[in-house]
Design a protein around this motif. Structure first.
Motif, PDB file in Angstrom:
ATOM      1  N   ASP A   1     -43.780 -27.384 -24.566  1.00 57.38           N
ATOM      2  CA  ASP A   1     -43.592 -27.948 -25.907  1.00 57.38           C
ATOM      3  C   ASP A   1     -44.662 -27.525 -26.897  1.00 57.38           C
ATOM      4  N   PHE A   2     -45.909 -27.404 -26.438  1.00 53.22           N
ATOM      5  CA  PHE A   2     -46.957 -26.987 -27.369  1.00 53.22           C
ATOM      6  C   PHE A   2     -46.753 -25.546 -27.803  1.00 53.22           C
ATOM      7  N   LEU A   3     -46.391 -24.680 -26.870  1.00 60.28           N
ATOM      8  CA  LEU A   3     -46.224 -23.265 -27.194  1.00 60.28           C
ATOM      9  C   LEU A   3     -45.063 -23.049 -28.163  1.00 60.28           C
ATOM     10  N   THR A   4     -44.021 -23.840 -28.028  1.00 54.61           N
ATOM     11  CA  THR A   4     -42.855 -23.670 -28.900  1.00 54.61           C
ATOM     12  C   THR A   4     -42.981 -24.451 -30.206  1.00 54.61           C
ATOM     13  N   GLY A   5     -44.040 -25.247 -30.341  1.00 56.29           N
ATOM     14  CA  GLY A   5     -44.243 -25.990 -31.583  1.00 56.29           C
ATOM     15  C   GLY A   5     -43.587 -27.353 -31.612  1.00 56.29           C
ATOM     16  N   ARG A   6     -42.980 -27.774 -30.505  1.00 59.94           N
ATOM     17  CA  ARG A   6     -42.348 -29.098 -30.476  1.00 59.94           C
ATOM     18  C   ARG A   6     -43.360 -30.223 -30.291  1.00 59.94           C
ATOM     19  N   ALA A   7     -44.568 -29.889 -29.863  1.00 58.44           N
ATOM     20  CA  ALA A   7     -45.623 -30.890 -29.681  1.00 58.44           C
ATOM     21  C   ALA A   7     -46.909 -30.368 -30.290  1.00 58.44           C
ATOM     22  N   ASP A   8     -47.602 -31.196 -31.032  1.00 60.54           N
ATOM     23  CA  ASP A   8     -48.892 -30.840 -31.597  1.00 60.54           C
ATOM     24  C   ASP A   8     -50.013 -31.363 -30.704  1.00 60.54           C
ATOM     25  N   GLU A   9     -51.240 -31.063 -31.087  1.00 59.03           N
ATOM     26  CA  GLU A   9     -52.377 -31.379 -30.229  1.00 59.03           C
ATOM     27  C   GLU A   9     -52.576 -32.873 -30.030  1.00 59.03           C
ATOM     28  N   ASP A  10     -52.188 -33.682 -31.012  1.00 61.46           N
ATOM     29  CA  ASP A  10     -52.407 -35.115 -30.857  1.00 61.46           C
ATOM     30  C   ASP A  10     -51.571 -35.691 -29.722  1.00 61.46           C
ATOM     31  N   ARG A  11     -50.483 -35.017 -29.344  1.00 59.19           N
ATOM     32  CA  ARG A  11     -49.646 -35.483 -28.243  1.00 59.19           C
ATOM     33  C   ARG A  11     -50.169 -35.035 -26.882  1.00 59.19           C
ATOM     34  N   LEU A  12     -51.196 -34.194 -26.877  1.00 58.36           N
ATOM     35  CA  LEU A  12     -51.772 -33.719 -25.621  1.00 58.36           C
ATOM     36  C   LEU A  12     -52.882 -34.631 -25.113  1.00 58.36           C
ATOM     37  N   ALA A  13     -53.457 -35.438 -25.988  1.00 58.77           N
ATOM     38  CA  ALA A  13     -54.635 -36.227 -25.635  1.00 58.77           C
ATOM     39  C   ALA A  13     -54.333 -37.204 -24.500  1.00 58.77           C
ATOM     40  N   LEU A  14     -55.256 -37.285 -23.536  1.00 59.25           N
ATOM     41  CA  LEU A  14     -55.115 -38.201 -22.415  1.00 59.25           C
ATOM     42  C   LEU A  14     -55.941 -39.473 -22.583  1.00 59.25           C
TER      43      LEU A  14
ATOM     44  N   THR B   1     -56.025 -22.981 -20.880  1.00 57.86           N
ATOM     45  CA  THR B   1     -56.727 -23.980 -21.668  1.00 57.86           C
ATOM     46  C   THR B   1     -56.053 -24.177 -23.020  1.00 57.86           C
ATOM     47  N   LEU B   2     -56.485 -25.207 -23.720  1.00 55.35           N
ATOM     48  CA  LEU B   2     -55.968 -25.462 -25.061  1.00 55.35           C
ATOM     49  C   LEU B   2     -56.280 -24.300 -25.991  1.00 55.35           C
ATOM     50  N   ASP B   3     -57.468 -23.738 -25.888  1.00 61.21           N
ATOM     51  CA  ASP B   3     -57.813 -22.594 -26.736  1.00 61.21           C
ATOM     52  C   ASP B   3     -56.940 -21.383 -26.411  1.00 61.21           C
ATOM     53  N   ASP B   4     -56.625 -21.178 -25.120  1.00 66.36           N
ATOM     54  CA  ASP B   4     -55.692 -20.108 -24.747  1.00 66.36           C
ATOM     55  C   ASP B   4     -54.342 -20.323 -25.429  1.00 66.36           C
ATOM     56  N   ALA B   5     -53.846 -21.554 -25.373  1.00 62.38           N
ATOM     57  CA  ALA B   5     -52.525 -21.859 -25.924  1.00 62.38           C
ATOM     58  C   ALA B   5     -52.519 -21.717 -27.442  1.00 62.38           C
ATOM     59  N   ARG B   6     -53.608 -22.099 -28.083  1.00 61.50           N
ATOM     60  CA  ARG B   6     -53.713 -21.931 -29.539  1.00 61.50           C
ATOM     61  C   ARG B   6     -53.578 -20.463 -29.909  1.00 61.50           C
ATOM     62  N   ALA B   7     -54.314 -19.611 -29.197  1.00 59.51           N
ATOM     63  CA  ALA B   7     -54.306 -18.182 -29.518  1.00 59.51           C
ATOM     64  C   ALA B   7     -52.934 -17.571 -29.266  1.00 59.51           C
ATOM     65  N   LEU B   8     -52.291 -17.926 -28.169  1.00 57.73           N
ATOM     66  CA  LEU B   8     -50.985 -17.362 -27.863  1.00 57.73           C
ATOM     67  C   LEU B   8     -49.931 -17.868 -28.843  1.00 57.73           C
ATOM     68  N   ARG B   9     -49.987 -19.140 -29.196  1.00 56.80           N
ATOM     69  CA  ARG B   9     -49.008 -19.680 -30.138  1.00 56.80           C
ATOM     70  C   ARG B   9     -49.126 -18.985 -31.496  1.00 56.80           C
ATOM     71  N   ALA B  10     -50.348 -18.723 -31.937  1.00 56.20           N
ATOM     72  CA  ALA B  10     -50.544 -18.024 -33.205  1.00 56.20           C
ATOM     73  C   ALA B  10     -49.962 -16.612 -33.149  1.00 56.20           C
ATOM     74  N   GLU B  11     -50.138 -15.955 -32.006  1.00 61.77           N
ATOM     75  CA  GLU B  11     -49.613 -14.588 -31.845  1.00 61.77           C
ATOM     76  C   GLU B  11     -48.083 -14.581 -31.894  1.00 61.77           C
ATOM     77  N   LEU B  12     -47.465 -15.587 -31.297  1.00 59.68           N
ATOM     78  CA  LEU B  12     -46.007 -15.615 -31.209  1.00 59.68           C
ATOM     79  C   LEU B  12     -45.327 -16.010 -32.506  1.00 59.68           C
ATOM     80  N   THR B  13     -46.091 -16.440 -33.493  1.00 61.77           N
ATOM     81  CA  THR B  13     -45.500 -16.784 -34.795  1.00 61.77           C
ATOM     82  C   THR B  13     -45.409 -15.587 -35.727  1.00 61.77           C
ATOM     83  N   ARG B  14     -45.868 -14.434 -35.302  1.00 65.97           N
ATOM     84  CA  ARG B  14     -45.905 -13.240 -36.164  1.00 65.97           C
ATOM     85  C   ARG B  14     -44.643 -12.410 -36.025  1.00 65.97           C
ATOM     86  N   GLY B  15     -43.492 -13.028 -36.139  1.00 65.64           N
ATOM     87  CA  GLY B  15     -42.234 -12.305 -36.075  1.00 65.64           C
ATOM     88  C   GLY B  15     -41.817 -12.001 -34.659  1.00 65.64           C
TER      89      GLY B  15
END
Length: 410
Positions: free
Chosen positions: A48-61, A127-141
């Protein structure tokens, strides 16, 4: 104990901290984490985070109330550098030292990487930082994505990339993805999910090299083929984070060696989660990370092993709109039988699938694709059988130890 340090601020570390308070420890509690983030849930990172259906606030434990109940000192963004048993201390990478009476090792594992330098566009997802970087890459078309590794992370990431509209190829060196975990017949079912979901699957060949200098342009396979790629995701497993324990006298072999209760050879040191090899097994699953801390903390506070952490292996994975669930202890040679649903061109049909592994007339494991209710019933029954078997084993051991040895006479 006056001070306990939990080294690792992820899922298993958080559960260990909660167990310490729940089991009556009211002393100083220190939680060390190498990431700057408070504990967060990792499974959604590839979904869900990678596809944008969940933001970081929903990851907090944790939240403010939970943090207050723990009453812990959080040392985040700093790695543990060493464990000094003589000084009864955890030495941090920045030079600070935390003296403590008990230690919970929960440092988890790190994503394995391909050898050599990696150009831009090559990612791991741990990690969360890994997922942030990959999600940003996948939004570029629209992108050409190559996922190296057909395990859980690779399959889930491929599924998310397909859902985002990218062209995806999964490369798996084994003849089938998830072959060691599921066996050939059930692994074939999961392989079919890739093809039905819209990803290309290449098996039986490895990666020879990455193409590109500043940025990745392709992946050369060991069979000579070259796959064009704008993004490469490396999902080839994880290595336990044990380097900081070198020289501590702890036994290390693909993890921290523990007994059945997560206790190490050092007094007042236990290990839990992905870094722990408990009773000879290192299980990288959410269930193990949440169940082991209860026994580990009980044994830490008791100063000896009074509780055991053995549980029935269980994992789940969300891929291409289907939930895959597996529980049990499958062995090579088990017979596979479909008990509900069926296959449609090798893939589970529209009404899902429930299959069991059997040995000597007894069910050893169960696989479900979109059949959660019957799976839950069978998982409970397997767990009950597993508990009975383990209890009989321990009773047999106790009986053997209680038999007096007679001196041989001539």
């Amino acid at each position: 104990m006056r001070t306990v340090t939990v080294v690792g601020a992820s899922l298993s570390g958080l559960y260990a901290a909660r167990e310490l308070r729940a089991q009556g420890f009211d002393g100083r509690l220190v939680i060390v984490g190498d990431e700057p983030h408070h504990p967060y849930d990792r499974p959604p990172l590839s979904k869900d985070f990678l596809t944008g259906r969940a933001d970081e606030d929903r990851l907090a434990l944790t939240d403010a109330e939970d943090a207050g109940a723990l009453d812990a000192e959080w040392l985040l963004g700093v790695r543990a550098g060493a464990l000094d048993p003589r000084a009864r201390a955890v030495v941090l990478a920045d030079g600070r030292t935390v003296t403590c009476d008990g230690v919970v090792i929960a440092t988890g594992a790190s994503a394995r990487r391909l050898p050599g330098p990696a150009p831009a566009g090559v990612h791991t997802l741990r990690t969360l930082d890994d997922a942030r970087a990959l999600r940003a890459e996948l939004t570029r078309g629209a992108r050409r994505v190559v996922v190296i590794g057909g395990g859980f992370i690779g399959a889930e990431t491929a599924s998310s990339c397909v859902a985002l509209g990218h062209r995806v190829t999964v490369v798996e060196a084994a003849p089938l993805p998830l072959l060691p975990q599921l066996g050939a017949e059930l692994a074939t079912v999961c392989a079919a999910l890739h093809r039905r979901g819209g990803a290309d699957l290449i098996t039986g060949t490895g990666v020879g090299a990455l193409r590109g200098t500043a940025a990745v342009t392709g992946v050369k396979l060991t069979d000579g083929r070259v796959l064009d790629a704008d993004v490469v995701v490396v999902g080839i497993g994880a290595a336990p984070n044990t380097a900081w324990l070198t020289g501590s006298t702890l036994a290390l072999r693909d993890g921290v060696l523990c007994d059945d209760g997560c206790a190490t050879a050092l007094p007042q040191v236990v290990a839990v989660g992905d870094v722990a090899r408990v009773g000879g097994i290192r299980a990288e699953h959410w269930t193990s990370a949440t169940e082991q801390p209860r026994a580990a903390v009980a044994n830490l506070l008791a100063g000896r092993t009074t509780h055991h952490a053995r549980s029935l292996p269980y994992f789940w994975s969300d891929q291409y709109g289907s939930r895959v669930q597996f529980a049990g202890r499958r062995l090579d040679g088990d017979t596979v039988r479909i008990v509900e649903g069926g296959l449609d061109d090798g893939a589970p049909g529209a009404d899902g699938l429930l299959a069991v592994c059997e040995r000597d007339g007894r069910t050893t494991a169960v696989l479900s694709v979109d059949r959660p209710r019957p799976f839950t019933r069978m998982r409970r029954e397997l767990a009950r059988q597993d508990d009975e078997t383990e209890r009989e084993r321990r009773e047999g051991q106790a009986a053997a130890l209680s038999v007096p040895h007679r001196r041989a006479t001539l």
